[in-house]
Every structure is written in C-alpha cells, then in structure tokens.
Design a protein around this motif. Sequence first.
Motif, short mmCIF file in Angstrom:
data_model
loop_
_atom_site.label_atom_id
_atom_site.label_comp_id
_atom_site.label_asym_id
_atom_site.label_seq_id
_atom_site.Cartn_x
_atom_site.Cartn_y
_atom_site.Cartn_z
N GLU A 133 0.80 -1.22 0.00
CA GLU A 133 0.00 0.00 0.00
C GLU A 133 0.84 1.27 0.00
N ALA A 134 1.95 1.28 0.70
CA ALA A 134 2.78 2.49 0.79
C ALA A 134 3.23 2.97 -0.58
N TYR A 135 3.40 2.06 -1.51
CA TYR A 135 3.91 2.42 -2.84
C TYR A 135 2.78 2.56 -3.86
N THR A 138 1.24 6.26 -4.17
CA THR A 138 2.21 7.20 -4.71
C THR A 138 2.43 6.94 -6.20
N SER A 162 9.91 11.59 1.63
CA SER A 162 9.14 10.34 1.70
C SER A 162 8.51 10.01 0.36
N ASN A 166 9.27 6.70 -1.72
CA ASN A 166 8.18 5.80 -2.11
C ASN A 166 8.13 5.62 -3.62
#
Length: 184
Positions: A133-135, A138, A162, A166
């Motif tokens: 999810e973090a990538y 973005t 950040s 990412n």
Amino acid sequence: MSIPAGSNTHNNTFESRELILAAQRGDRNAFGDLYSRYVRFVHGVVLARISPGDAEDLVQEVFLLALRKLKHLRDPEAFGGWIASIARNCAADFHRRGSKSMELTEELPANAASQISGLEAKAVLKTIQELPEAYRETLILRLVEGMTGPEIAARTGLSHGSVRVNLHRGMEMLREALQKRLSR
C-alpha cells in the motif's frame, strides 16, 4: 489546481484553508474548488484499490461523503489526509459490499502513458495494485494521475523526501514485478 514546480506551497495551503473554511460555512462554490483541486488525488487513492471501471463512481461517493462530514473537520490543514482516509474507507467498504469484481475491463484515464497499449496498461495497473500500500498510492498518483512529487506531498501530507523514496522504491518493485510477469 496543480502546484507548479517551485511554487509556494504555503500560499497553496493558505488558499486551501480558506476554501475549506468557506465550504464548512456552506459555500458550494468553495467546495467545488476543493473538488477541482483534489479530484485527481482522490481518484488516485481509489484507483490504487479498485478497478478503473468502478473508480469514477466511488470518487463521487467520496466527495459526497466529504461534503456531508466537512463541518466535522477540525483542522483545515489536515484536509488532504482526511479526504484520503475517506477514499480508503470507501474503497474498503466497496470490497466488503462485494460490488463488481476486480476484473480490469475499462481503459485507463486519458492522461495515462500513451505509449502503453490498453492490455499493457491494464497489466501494469494490476501489478501496481498488488504492490504494498505504501507504494501503490504514490505510483498511481504519479503514473496515472500525472501528479508531481510536490503535488503528491502537498495532498498526502508526506514529506517530499518520503514521496521520493516511495516513488523510487515503488518503481523498483514495479519493474521487478513486471519483469517476473514477462518471464512467465
């Protein structure tokens, strides 16, 4: 409204704050301006989680819900994170309702990379949706919605560093996953 490279993010924050306060007082034009500023962002957050064919309707649902709940937002400067949370929750609710399958049958938005054929674009989008999810968000905001790093940082509340990290790590993971798909 996009933030041009090198623009003063403080002024943009001030303008958004004023729009949010006006919208909280019931100014529909101010809310319309917020919609214009944040629709690509919300679309990217939603598209990171559901198929393109369902994303448009869900984006509208997010903004309708935001309009109803806007008076409860205490910190106008938290609007980006707040509306992203609404978008994520709506996408999760969408999956819980069991609405439409995850099949990628629709074309990507017109601002997607034009060199990629429809089938390739669907494969890339499906691959992005499988990343952590973090990538995901973005990458979708950058590659599909065409937002710049500073725009992504301003909308998500992440630092520029950040966002860069990412994007870099996400692109590495995307390349690796696509290479694995091609070698199958």
